[in-house]
Design a protein around this motif. Structure first.
Motif, PDB file in Angstrom:
ATOM      1  N   GLN A   1       0.810  -1.224   0.000  1.00 25.10           N
ATOM      2  CA  GLN A   1       0.000   0.000   0.000  1.00 25.10           C
ATOM      3  C   GLN A   1       0.845   1.277   0.000  1.00 25.10           C
ATOM      4  OE1 GLN A   1      -3.654  -0.217  -0.085  1.00 25.10           O
ATOM      5  NE2 GLN A   1      -3.031  -2.266  -0.707  1.00 25.10           N
ATOM      6  N   GLY A   2       2.175   1.150  -0.129  1.00 19.93           N
ATOM      7  CA  GLY A   2       3.034   2.327  -0.269  1.00 19.93           C
ATOM      8  C   GLY A   2       3.624   2.803   1.041  1.00 19.93           C
ATOM      9  N   ARG A   3       4.448   3.871   0.952  1.00 21.02           N
ATOM     10  CA  ARG A   3       5.146   4.398   2.134  1.00 21.02           C
ATOM     11  C   ARG A   3       4.790   5.868   2.342  1.00 21.02           C
ATOM     12  NH1 ARG A   3       8.981   2.578  -1.345  1.00 21.02           N
ATOM     13  NH2 ARG A   3       9.727   0.930   0.027  1.00 21.02           N
ATOM     14  N   PRO A   4       3.593   6.138   2.891  1.00 21.13           N
ATOM     15  CA  PRO A   4       3.225   7.531   3.136  1.00 21.13           C
ATOM     16  C   PRO A   4       4.044   8.133   4.270  1.00 21.13           C
ATOM     17  CG  PRO A   4       1.566   6.060   4.050  1.00 21.13           C
ATOM     18  CD  PRO A   4       2.550   5.198   3.304  1.00 21.13           C
ATOM     19  N   GLY A   5       4.211   9.447   4.250  1.00 21.35           N
ATOM     20  CA  GLY A   5       4.827  10.146   5.370  1.00 21.35           C
ATOM     21  C   GLY A   5       6.265  10.560   5.154  1.00 21.35           C
TER      22      GLY A   5
ATOM     23  N   LEU B   1       2.799  22.088  11.908  1.00 20.75           N
ATOM     24  CA  LEU B   1       1.777  21.152  11.408  1.00 20.75           C
ATOM     25  C   LEU B   1       2.194  19.713  11.671  1.00 20.75           C
ATOM     26  CD1 LEU B   1       0.913  22.909   8.023  1.00 20.75           C
ATOM     27  CD2 LEU B   1      -0.628  22.652   9.988  1.00 20.75           C
ATOM     28  N   SER B   2       3.487  19.403  11.458  1.00 18.45           N
ATOM     29  CA  SER B   2       3.963  18.028  11.651  1.00 18.45           C
ATOM     30  C   SER B   2       3.785  17.596  13.100  1.00 18.45           C
ATOM     31  CB  SER B   2       5.436  17.909  11.271  1.00 18.45           C
ATOM     32  OG  SER B   2       5.623  18.238   9.926  1.00 18.45           O
ATOM     33  N   SER B   3       4.030  18.514  14.036  1.00 24.14           N
ATOM     34  CA  SER B   3       3.995  18.152  15.455  1.00 24.14           C
ATOM     35  C   SER B   3       2.578  17.826  15.922  1.00 24.14           C
ATOM     36  CB  SER B   3       4.581  19.282  16.298  1.00 24.14           C
ATOM     37  OG  SER B   3       3.690  20.392  16.267  1.00 24.14           O
ATOM     38  N   LEU B   4       1.566  18.248  15.151  1.00 20.56           N
ATOM     39  CA  LEU B   4       0.174  18.025  15.579  1.00 20.56           C
ATOM     40  C   LEU B   4      -0.336  16.621  15.272  1.00 20.56           C
ATOM     41  CD1 LEU B   4      -1.392  21.425  14.498  1.00 20.56           C
ATOM     42  CD2 LEU B   4      -0.902  20.653  16.825  1.00 20.56           C
ATOM     43  N   ASN B   5       0.346  15.897  14.375  1.00 20.55           N
ATOM     44  CA  ASN B   5      -0.110  14.559  13.965  1.00 20.55           C
ATOM     45  C   ASN B   5      -1.607  14.547  13.659  1.00 20.55           C
ATOM     46  OD1 ASN B   5       2.381  13.148  14.184  1.00 20.55           O
ATOM     47  ND2 ASN B   5       2.182  13.302  16.410  1.00 20.55           N
ATOM     48  N   LEU B   6      -2.030  15.442  12.774  1.00 21.31           N
ATOM     49  CA  LEU B   6      -3.451  15.553  12.438  1.00 21.31           C
ATOM     50  C   LEU B   6      -3.939  14.284  11.755  1.00 21.31           C
ATOM     51  CD1 LEU B   6      -3.097  19.175  11.102  1.00 21.31           C
ATOM     52  CD2 LEU B   6      -4.505  18.527  13.082  1.00 21.31           C
ATOM     53  N   PRO B   7      -5.027  13.684  12.249  1.00 23.43           N
ATOM     54  CA  PRO B   7      -5.463  12.389  11.698  1.00 23.43           C
ATOM     55  C   PRO B   7      -5.919  12.460  10.232  1.00 23.43           C
ATOM     56  CG  PRO B   7      -7.071  13.241  13.277  1.00 23.43           C
ATOM     57  CD  PRO B   7      -5.864  14.131  13.368  1.00 23.43           C
ATOM     58  N   GLU B   8      -6.345  13.640   9.764  1.00 22.84           N
ATOM     59  CA  GLU B   8      -6.812  13.767   8.378  1.00 22.84           C
ATOM     60  C   GLU B   8      -5.655  13.791   7.379  1.00 22.84           C
ATOM     61  OE1 GLU B   8      -7.326  15.932  10.805  1.00 22.84           O
ATOM     62  OE2 GLU B   8      -9.427  16.524  10.922  1.00 22.84           O
TER      63      GLU B   8
ATOM     64  N   SER C   1      -7.819  25.435  11.828  1.00 19.13           N
ATOM     65  CA  SER C   1      -7.201  26.184  12.940  1.00 19.13           C
ATOM     66  C   SER C   1      -5.688  26.037  12.904  1.00 19.13           C
ATOM     67  CB  SER C   1      -7.684  25.685  14.299  1.00 19.13           C
ATOM     68  OG  SER C   1      -9.006  25.329  14.259  1.00 19.13           O
ATOM     69  N   ALA C   2      -5.221  24.814  12.565  1.00 20.04           N
ATOM     70  CA  ALA C   2      -3.773  24.595  12.530  1.00 20.04           C
ATOM     71  C   ALA C   2      -3.123  25.452  11.445  1.00 20.04           C
ATOM     72  CB  ALA C   2      -3.472  23.115  12.295  1.00 20.04           C
ATOM     73  N   LEU C   3      -3.856  25.673  10.345  1.00 19.70           N
ATOM     74  CA  LEU C   3      -3.291  26.444   9.233  1.00 19.70           C
ATOM     75  C   LEU C   3      -3.174  27.926   9.578  1.00 19.70           C
ATOM     76  CD1 LEU C   3      -5.049  24.862   6.123  1.00 19.70           C
ATOM     77  CD2 LEU C   3      -2.707  24.539   6.908  1.00 19.70           C
ATOM     78  N   ILE C   4      -4.078  28.408  10.425  1.00 18.61           N
ATOM     79  CA  ILE C   4      -4.058  29.837  10.715  1.00 18.61           C
ATOM     80  C   ILE C   4      -3.525  30.152  12.117  1.00 18.61           C
ATOM     81  CG2 ILE C   4      -5.966  30.297   9.105  1.00 18.61           C
ATOM     82  CD1 ILE C   4      -7.823  30.526  11.453  1.00 18.61           C
ATOM     83  N   ALA C   5      -3.128  29.112  12.866  1.00 21.05           N
ATOM     84  CA  ALA C   5      -2.619  29.352  14.232  1.00 21.05           C
ATOM     85  C   ALA C   5      -1.375  30.232  14.180  1.00 21.05           C
ATOM     86  CB  ALA C   5      -2.295  28.020  14.890  1.00 21.05           C
ATOM     87  N   PRO C   6      -1.265  31.197  15.083  1.00 22.49           N
ATOM     88  CA  PRO C   6      -0.070  32.054  15.106  1.00 22.49           C
ATOM     89  C   PRO C   6       1.177  31.210  15.333  1.00 22.49           C
ATOM     90  CG  PRO C   6      -1.759  32.873  16.613  1.00 22.49           C
ATOM     91  CD  PRO C   6      -2.216  31.544  16.139  1.00 22.49           C
TER      92      PRO C   6
END
Lengths: 303, 214
Positions: A16-20, B38-45, B72-77
């Motif tokens: 399924q690939g290597r996302p991230g 953004l990376s530190s938030l580990n957003l599930p989407e 919110s993450a995109l516009i957070a200061p």
């Protein structure tokens, strides 16, 4: 276990690939139709994430010295097996010890996926068993299979169930659905008209990095932009005006204007386009495209 | 309301969808800070985040859209966010000759002799703006304006891994052998990318680089 008697055009180990890893310049890659490989895996009792083979246009000759439970999904290829029994796409197939499976030309479409019980046991690289040909890593020694290669599969327990997949229909005559890209505003009316009304053809110089399209040139004002993130399905237009649809192993950044992006739901169709096939594009709204993107094949008991 | 095309600013970046899964966010000078935040938030989407030239690219999971969380993450200061990484690497380079076939023409274009050109390229501390093109290929920020040079009109069919090159306002290092259009000025034996290493890419966004002539 698989022995490769003769290689196909481009047989690649894929999962399924290597996302991230995009920030390192590494694309997700993986099976061009991940839902098809996942379905084939479920037909042989695997996890959807197991590694199988992606087979393109002309397939390999394979021998299974210990026998095997396999399943095929995706484009139908002319195929024979040494026992003479039928090979049905989208169903669990039990091969006897020593049987050979010969996949010849694709009859429709471009790619199919072969799953085998246990999954192919190549070492994972950066969290995935998928081959990434442009940098030569992952999969089986970072390359396409060759005659004489021997691939191991992982051991499994539990009874074999005979299953069938209900294959989602692909509307071959429908245009590829796209969302207008961030630089669509840079193309003049003639360029936009050429692209959205034009009939294109997939050129021979197409592969997993990108599908090159022949047809009406798409004129635009600026040839080069700052490098921006892109993903498979993005339609880039280089200075010569000939669109390139980025494929699964394409770069993660690009400096050419992006006129549109193929929606996730139509990437499975993109995976089946072969050189010479006709391509047209039509726009769709984001809100309509998103729910189409979650695709899982239905699996039922074979009776 | 899916496309927000207001002028970019630190608190309200503009963004645009490239497809149903890809969102380009204009971040200008704050690209790496926004990327780190953004990376530190580990957003599930979000499946992947790719920083590039003045923008951050978000790859959404299939079927996911712009939730309030992501918005919110995109516009957070960004005030108070720590700067990223910043490891200093010294890269030894053999400049010119067979290792750098485009160096004489670029030096002439810059109005310098070869030695002065090399000194100028090696005098600066560069920062890694982003990686792209090939796995581990660094786009290095900080090239002296006098050394900016367009890509070759016709790309080479094969550039060897380790080639140190100029493309527009960037200098970079080819991490794998293959076709390439940048102007080649030298070569390093440093291995830019090895998928078997714990850290596959030698240089990470935000790292600093000094070239040392051999």
């Amino acid at each position: 276990m698989i022995e490769v008697l003769h290689a196909g055009l481009c047989d690649l180990v894929m999962d399924q690939g290597r996302p991230g890893w995009g920030a390192l310049g590494v694309p997700v890659g993986g099976a061009a139709d991940p839902a098809a490989l996942a379905a084939a895996n479920r037909l042989v009792g695997n996890d959807a994430t197991a590694a199988g083979l992606e087979i393109t246009l002309k397939g390999p000759g394979l021998r299974f010295p210990l026998g095997c439970v396999v399943a095929l999904a995706g484009a139908r290829f002319a195929a024979t097996r040494s026992s003479g029994a039928a090979i049905v796409w989208g169903e669990t197939v039990v091969l006897a010890a020593g049987e050979t499976l010969n996949l010849e030309q694709a009859e429709t479409g471009c790619r199919c996926w072969l799953a085998l019980r246990g999954g192919l046991a190549v070492p994972p690289v950066m969290g995935s068993r998928s081959t990434f040909l442009p940098a030569g890593f992952g999969g089986y020694r970072g390359r396409a299979l060759r005659a004489g290669d021997v691939l191991a599969s992982s051991a499994t327990a539990g009874a074999v169930r005979l299953l069938r997949a209900r294959v989602p229909a692909i509307e071959w005559d429908a245009p590829l659905r796209v969302v207008a890209g961030p630089q669509a505003g840079q193309f003049d009316d003639a360029g936009l008209l050429a692209f959205f009304a034009g009939n294109y053809r997939v050129e021979a110089a197409s592969d997993r990095r990108g599908l090159r399209l022949g047809g009406p040139a798409v004129t635009h004002a600026r040839a080069e932009l700052p490098s921006q993130g892109v993903l498979p399905g993005a339609v880039q237009v280089p200075p010569d005006g000939r669109p390139i649809v980025l494929g699964w192993d394409g770069p993660v950044t690009g400096g050419y204007p992006v006129i549109a992006g193929v929606i996730a739901a139509d990437m499975a169709k993109l995976a089946q386009l072969r050189p010479g096939d006709a391509v047209r594009f039509a726009t769709i709204e984001l809100e309509r495209a998103r729910p189409l993107a979650i695709e899982q094949w239905e699996i039922e008991e074979l009776t | 309301m899916e496309n927000d095309t207001r002028a970019p600013s630190q608190s309200h970046p503009a963004w645009r969808w490239i497809s149903d899964r890809g969102l380009r966010v204009e971040t200008g000078d704050t690209t790496l800070t926004r990327y780190a935040a953004l990376s530190s938030l580990n957003l599930p989407e979000i499946e992947d985040i790719i920083p590039a030239d003045g923008c951050v690219f978000l790859v959404f999971r299939r079927g996911a859209g712009l939730s309030e969380n992501v918005r919110s993450a995109l516009i957070a200061p960004l005030a108070g966010m720590p700067a990223t990484g910043g490891t200093l690497h010294e890269i030894v380079v053999e400049y010119g000759g067979a290792a750098g076939p485009d160096l004489p023409a670029l030096a002439e274009r810059a109005g310098l002799d070869a030695a002065a050109y090399i000194n100028s390229h090696a005098a600066v501390e560069y920062s890694v703006a982003f990686l792209g093109f090939q796995p581990g290929f660094p786009y290095l920020h900080g090239l002296s304006c006098a050394l900016h040079a367009p890509r070759r009109a016709s790309p080479r069919l094969r550039v060897v891994a380790g080639s140190v090159a100029i493309g527009g306002g960037y200098t970079g290092i080819y991490s794998a052998s293959g076709p390439g259009g940048w102007q080649i000025i030298g070569h390093t034996t440093a291995v830019m990318f090895d998928p078997q290493r714990d850290a596959p890419a030698l240089l990470m966004p935000g790292d600093r680089v000094r070239f040392v002539p051999r």
